[in-house]
Design a protein around this motif. Structure first.
Motif: not given
Lengths: 199, 119, 368
Positions: C215-240
């Motif tokens: 949440i802290r990162k969410l509040m602070e960060k206002k970085a511009p959005l960038e294109p990225m692979s959804l598959k990579d994102v899901v895999l990195s999210g569930v790997s743990q």
């Protein structure tokens, strides 16, 4: 430089202006209680049509100026101009105002009118004294803008070519700079030089 | 009769000054800036130096300093259109023997020259 | 012509007018000047300027007036640098603020000087009020800038404490989980039961730390959005979560996001695992439509009753009476992130009507 104006004549005009500026510096010195550092005047001939911005800082920068038109055996304009950021400091120092925001408001402009008037009258008074000639004067007035715009807007100069003599002065104690300009119609230059050579 | 060095960047001023001094029978030399004046003063040993202040290539103030350093013995009279009291004070402090305002007037200049030459 | 005849017109002027001859005698002054000074022309006519106003014999005035009488340029005198040329008072007794212009003039064959006096008292009042106002505005502004600096400083300090605390608590949580995992193996039934509860509590504590940090990162960060692979994102999210029963969409999609996007999957998949049975099935689908990608995470777990559904995205809302680990911040983070990426989020049953309706949470992402 046009062929018909000799460098000796330019030199003489410079010296006459120098004497006028020296007298003004003494008055300014009395008012500000500070030493005024003077520069050697520069004399140039401009073609007003070719005059454009971007060449000389002192011609481009926003200035607050008091100017006086004169007519006689030679005619033109004398002006004293201060860069806008230094003029309020000068006025505040002269009136002994307590430190506040150095902004050029209408009351300070009134004061500047008198300061400019004293400087210009010093220059013109000594010039007409030396040349032993009488000139007629318009009412002095205050103007803001760049020197280039002021020259270009000048309707009195029918000639495209104009002679400009310019000297700058610095009040180091107050960190103030100013320029004294004299614009002469080239048509009247011959008579001026003739008068100078009679000295 | 004295040997006087007239220093002024303006031809116009030198002409006026030299015409006044020649009438009085003085011998004259001319310099157009401080540097020239210094060279001439060192070699020709004038009796008096007349000095303008605003000059390109070593102005009058710098000349006064240099003349003191080089032990130029000739007295210096400053001749300037800068008539500020503070300017006069600076010149006298730097060792000037006299201070005369421009425009050059015979009646004002000659008494000062005579006073300085007789000192 | 007399001076009065010459300057009759100035009786109508809204400025004071005074004329002196070459002997510095006042030969005319207009009606306005009579009003301002209380002196009639008849009283002062032909009297010496210096006798009436002795301060004018000071060189600052006398020299400049003399220059004008000799035909020099006009001279301007203000009340700011010295006393007015002709000092006049307001009804209140205060001096009038004046600008006096002295002009050379030929009256027949006589050289005279005309003084034109403008009253600037009102102007001065306004300017002074304006200066005061501006100066106090600048002071107020500076105070505000200082206060803002102080807020930033205090905020930095609070963040530092938070960083230190999160780091230290996370370390202690690791220790607690480690020892409690050892104790879970104990043959003593009671020790093993309580140890399991300790492990759950420690894991919940870790979740809280992670959520707060997200949440802290969410509040602070206002970085511009960038294109990225959804598959990579899901895999990195569930790997743990190691080996789980997960079904994922075919192929890949490019979406606009930042490095917090995996947190959505960390939280949604984590929730399913937490509330579901051992054999829970999770599926992640993605569909492309115009300029968006619609993503759904579904499970066949116990689901959430309809009354609670609208509230689950609020902070600290959890299923009632749940003993499972969780900070109550998970879905709040998911919603914040989905909104950050410009999409909507909704929640529904995977299998409406069943005893175990499961849960499906869908949100949209912008196409990259």
């Amino acid at each position: 430089m046009p062929e018909d104006i000799k460098s000796e004549d330019i030199d003489a005009i410079k010296e006459i202006l120098n004497i006028g500026i020296g007298r003004s510096a003494q008055m300014l010195n009395c008012f500000t209680k500070s030493h005024i550092t003077l520069s050697i005047p520069e004399v140039r001939i401009f073609d007003t049509e070719n005059l454009k911005k971007g060449n000389e800082k002192y011609l481009d920068e926003e200035s607050a100026a008091v100017r006086l038109e004169f007519m006689g055996i030679f005619s033109g304009i004398t002006a004293v101009a201060f860069p806008k950021d230094s003029v309020a400091k000068l006025v505040m120092a002269m009136t002994g105002e307590a430190a506040g925001t150095p902004e050029l408001d209408s009351l300070r402009i009134e004061t500047l009118k008198e300061v400019g008037n004293i400087i210009i009258n010093g220059v013109m008074g000594s010039i007409s004294n030396i040349l032993k000639t009488h000139l007629n004067y318009a009412i002095p007035y205050y103007e803001e803008g760049s020197i280039i715009d002021m020259i270009k807007a000048e309707k009195k100069i029918y000639d495209n070519k104009v002679l400009m003599a310019m000297a700058c002065f610095t009040i180091k104690d107050l960190n103030v700079e100013g320029n004294i300009f004299m614009l002469l119609e080239l048509g009247s230059l011959e008579i001026l030089i003739e008068n100078i050579n009679k000295i | 009769m004295a040997l006087i060095l007239v220093t002024d960047d303006s031809f116009f001023q030198r002409k006026i000054i030299t015409s006044v001094l020649a009438e009085e029978g003085h011998d004259l030399m001319e310099a157009t800036n401080g540097r020239e004046a210094l060279l001439i003063a060192e070699r020709k040993n004038p009796d008096l130096i007349l000095l303008d202040l605003l000059m390109p290539d070593m102005d009058g103030f710098q000349f006064l300093e240099a003349a003191r350093e080089k032990k130029i013995s000739a007295p210096v009279i400053v001749l300037t259109s800068d008539i500020q009291d503070t300017t006069k004070g600076m010149c006298l402090k730097l060792g000037a023997a006299g201070f005369v305002n421009k425009p050059v007037e015979k009646e004002k200049l000659l008494p000062v020259i005579n006073r300085v030459l007789s000192e | 012509m007399t001076a009065e005849e010459y300057f009759k017109i100035t009786e109508l002027f809204p400025v004071g007018v005074c004329v002196i001859d070459s002997d510095y005698r006042i030969i005319f002054w207009n009606r306005l000047l009579e009003d301002w000074s209380g002196k009639r022309l008849k009283e002062i006519q032909f009297r010496s300027l210096f006798e009436l106003y002795p301060h004018l014999s000071e060189i600052m005035y006398s020299q400049r007036i003399a220059d004008v009488l000799k035909g020099g340029p006009p001279a301007i005198f203000t009340s700011q640098l010295h006393n007015s040329v002709i000092p006049l008072l307001l009804a209140s007794g205060e001096p009038r603020i004046q600008t006096t212009t002295i002009l050379p003039f030929r009256m027949g064959d006589e050289s005279v000087a005309v003084m034109v006096i403008e009253d600037l008292s009102e102007l001065k009042k306004e300017v002074l009020a304006y200066r005061k106002m501006k100066d106090s505005a600048i002071i107020a502004l500076n105070e505000r800038i200082e206060a803002e600096k102080e807020v930033i400083r205090a905020n930095d300090e609070a963040n530092l404490y938070l960083d230190i605390m999160s780091h230290d608590i996370a370390n202690i949580n690791m220790l607690v989980s480690g020892y409690s995992a050892l104790l879970e193996e104990s043959p003593d039934k009671m020790v093993s039961t309580y140890s399991k509860r300790i492990s759950i509590a420690a894991s919940r504590s870790s979740d809280i730390i992670n959520s707060v940090s997200t949440i802290r990162k969410l509040m602070e960060k206002k970085a511009p959005l960038e294109p990225m692979s959804l598959k990579d994102v899901v895999l990195s999210g569930v790997s743990q979560y190691g080996a789980i029963n997960l079904e994922m969409f075919d192929g890949d999609f490019t979406v606009m996001a930042d490095d917090l996007l995996p947190e959505i999957f960390v939280n949604l998949v984590g929730n399913s695992l937490k509330y579901g049975e051992k054999d829970i099935r999770i599926s992640i689908t993605a569909k492309s439509a115009e300029d968006i990608i619609s993503v759904c995470v579904s499970d066949n777990g116990p689901g959430i009753s309809d009354e609670i559904k609208p509230e689950v995205f609020e902070r600290f809302k959890r299923g009632k009476g749940r003993a499972e680990a969780g900070s109550g911040l998970g879905l709040y983070i998911v919603k914040m992130l989905a909104e950050r990426y410009g999409g909507e989020i909704n929640i529904k049953d995977s299998y409406p009507g069943r005893k175990m309706p499961g849960l499906t949470i869908c949100f949209t992402l912008k196409k990259g």
